[in-house]
Design an enzyme around this catalytic site. Sequence first.
Site, PDB file in Angstrom:
ATOM      1  N   ASP A  15      37.783  46.355  46.693  1.00 34.57           N
ATOM      2  CA  ASP A  15      37.149  45.239  45.987  1.00 34.57           C
ATOM      3  C   ASP A  15      37.709  43.936  46.546  1.00 34.57           C
ATOM      4  OD1 ASP A  15      35.536  45.120  43.016  1.00 34.57           O
ATOM      5  OD2 ASP A  15      36.437  43.256  43.753  1.00 34.57           O
ATOM      6  N   ASP A  26      37.091  42.632  51.426  1.00 33.65           N
ATOM      7  CA  ASP A  26      35.655  42.847  51.462  1.00 33.65           C
ATOM      8  C   ASP A  26      35.347  44.231  52.015  1.00 33.65           C
ATOM      9  OD1 ASP A  26      33.112  42.540  53.520  1.00 33.65           O
ATOM     10  OD2 ASP A  26      32.772  41.573  51.590  1.00 33.65           O
ATOM     11  N   GLY A  27      34.386  44.927  51.411  1.00 30.40           N
ATOM     12  CA  GLY A  27      34.051  46.274  51.845  1.00 30.40           C
ATOM     13  C   GLY A  27      33.592  46.340  53.288  1.00 30.40           C
ATOM     14  N   ASP A  45      28.838  50.251  44.884  1.00 31.74           N
ATOM     15  CA  ASP A  45      28.470  49.621  43.617  1.00 31.74           C
ATOM     16  C   ASP A  45      28.958  48.176  43.631  1.00 31.74           C
ATOM     17  OD1 ASP A  45      27.433  49.404  41.054  1.00 31.74           O
ATOM     18  OD2 ASP A  45      29.236  50.186  40.084  1.00 31.74           O
TER      19      ASP A  45
END
Length: 271
Positions: A97, A124-125, A144
């Site tokens: 996250d 950041d993903g 998600d």
Amino acid sequence: MINRTGKTIHREFWENRLVEIFDEGDTRSLYFGGRYLQSRMSLSSPHLLSLLYTHYMMFALLFRQELRNILLVGLGAGSLVRFLHHHFPMCSIDAVDHSPHIINLARGYFQLPESSNIHIHCCDGFRFLANTKISKAYDLILIDAFDEQGMSAQIYSEDFFSMCANVLHPSGTLTCNMWSGNTQYLSEISSILNTCFTGRVVLPVPKRGNVINHLRKQSVDWSDIHRSRQELLTLLEKFNMNFPQMVNVAEKHNLNLGQRMMQLFSNFSLH
């Protein structure tokens, strides 16, 4: 602002965003912007999944219940981490996250488990996959990544999903939560998913705007989904999720009438 009768246990502004946590009876809820419900937890049974869309994300368990490595992009209040760690305590979970505030709320108010098998990454993903040397294949990847503005544009992109496909186990599943009032945008993302993955099961969540996509590198084997009623009821009891209902939704939205009729006759022949 939605009127609530519960007790406010946390309220603050950060990044021009109102963040509130409410307790009402056995339920603890996280809201953004005064009205956007982000997560909900049972205080007495924190491992249970309280929001229906998270049940539909765990439909992926029908494909693979032997989980060794899981990647979760978008921690929220940690519902999926609590659920997965409770049922698969030996599984390694990477939860990513970008917000340290969200991570702190999950730890401080939502009983985020502390374990050597749970790895929280504050980044950041997209950058996590682009910049991290990953030597393992993920059996399950859960996407998600939402806020009150909707889906993260960088996450819901062809480059990101291509990187996910590269680290997904050959028999693994990528599960993606989608929601938007823009049908053209959703159609564009759907086209990207079809480009990056071979198999796909689409699950619209009843009475919700969420559409859960389950993606596979290989064609979907419907024998994984068409379990006997007793098997589905056993899974319902084990995970406290209505698998029979989810299978019905999967059949309705992914199989044509002829395929559904064939499955119906097949079910009769088993009794």
